[in-house]
Design an enzyme around this catalytic site. Sequence first.
Site, PDB file in Angstrom:
ATOM      1  N   LEU A  98       0.808  -1.210   0.000  1.00  0.00           N
ATOM      2  CA  LEU A  98       0.000   0.000   0.000  1.00  0.00           C
ATOM      3  C   LEU A  98       0.848   1.269   0.000  1.00  0.00           C
ATOM      4  O   LEU A  98       1.716   1.446   0.858  1.00  0.00           O
ATOM      5  CB  LEU A  98      -0.923   0.001   1.223  1.00  0.00           C
ATOM      6  N   ASP A  99       0.581   2.134  -0.996  1.00  0.00           N
ATOM      7  CA  ASP A  99       1.206   3.455  -1.094  1.00  0.00           C
ATOM      8  C   ASP A  99       2.725   3.403  -1.107  1.00  0.00           C
ATOM      9  O   ASP A  99       3.395   4.311  -0.598  1.00  0.00           O
ATOM     10  CB  ASP A  99       0.732   4.365   0.047  1.00  0.00           C
ATOM     11  N   CYS A 100       3.289   2.354  -1.699  1.00  0.00           N
ATOM     12  CA  CYS A 100       4.751   2.216  -1.765  1.00  0.00           C
ATOM     13  C   CYS A 100       5.266   2.173  -3.196  1.00  0.00           C
ATOM     14  O   CYS A 100       6.451   1.916  -3.417  1.00  0.00           O
ATOM     15  CB  CYS A 100       5.198   0.964  -1.013  1.00  0.00           C
TER      16      CYS A 100
END
Length: 311
Positions: free
Chosen positions: A269-271
């Site tokens: 997530l969000d990386c």
Amino acid sequence: MNHTRKCASVILPQVLRFSNRSFTSSKLPRESLDSSTPPLTHGIHVFHCPDAVGIVAKLSDCIASRGGNILGADVFVPQNKNVFYSRSEFVFDPNKWPRAQIDEDFRKLSKMFNAMTSVVRVPDLDPKFKIAILASKQEHCLIDLLHKWQEGKFPIEITCVISNHERGPNTHLIRFLERNCIPYHYLGMTEENKREQEILDLVKDTDFLVLARYMQILSGNFLGSYGKDIINIHHGLLPSFKGGHPSRQAFDAGVKLIGATSHFVTEELDCGPIIEQMKSENLEKQCLAKAIKSYAELRVLPFETNKTVVF
């Protein structure tokens, strides 16, 4: 024409930006050409390969040997990495250099230098990128993208809008989509059923996806099945404040200025690698729009595992 290679002295976290051209030829505006000269067509080529002597010369010769002219080019060779990146813009006469021959010529260069990426686009001749937009309840990013698309600011074709939020038939957004013949698909979701197979069926013919404040996490199975790039907008400055409520996280941490991040979607997530970042919470739509435009204009290339080169 002088060729100067530029090496970055500073590497920014996740985003590498090079606004100055590494080598540029004189520009030839079409309107300045003699009226007897056939109209020229614009092309873009991006290249990513192991570093070697003579790459710039071969790229230039490939275009010049077919009567083309380089309008400008960016070259990035990171220090101690043995890797080469370039983005070139050129004009050519399509009667002298047919589209199929362009692909064949750059394919030979790709083979010569063992390229990882070699992509050429001719916007006037090639089909536009087909995209689908996924959105939830908030509409500011979605509406901004639709208006910019209507104004011709993106070289894309929007195949559909998919949402987990139902909208009435007489709303501004639905009326806009109907006027422009863009299908709207409402897929109600639960924690147990994210309707991912239905989404995959709807987007199977797209070139990439855009998440315009789509408040659902896509599974690894979805990402693997789709197999193409997905661009997301996160209302915070990654890598800080990942996940939900980044503005609240920033406030609680005492941060005085927040922002927005456009990035590629990965299973974590969000990386994903960052494409664009802007400060101030009202810049989400501008940040997402700039990322889509950069991607469609072949200005974004992967660098290592979690970074991008943005020309």
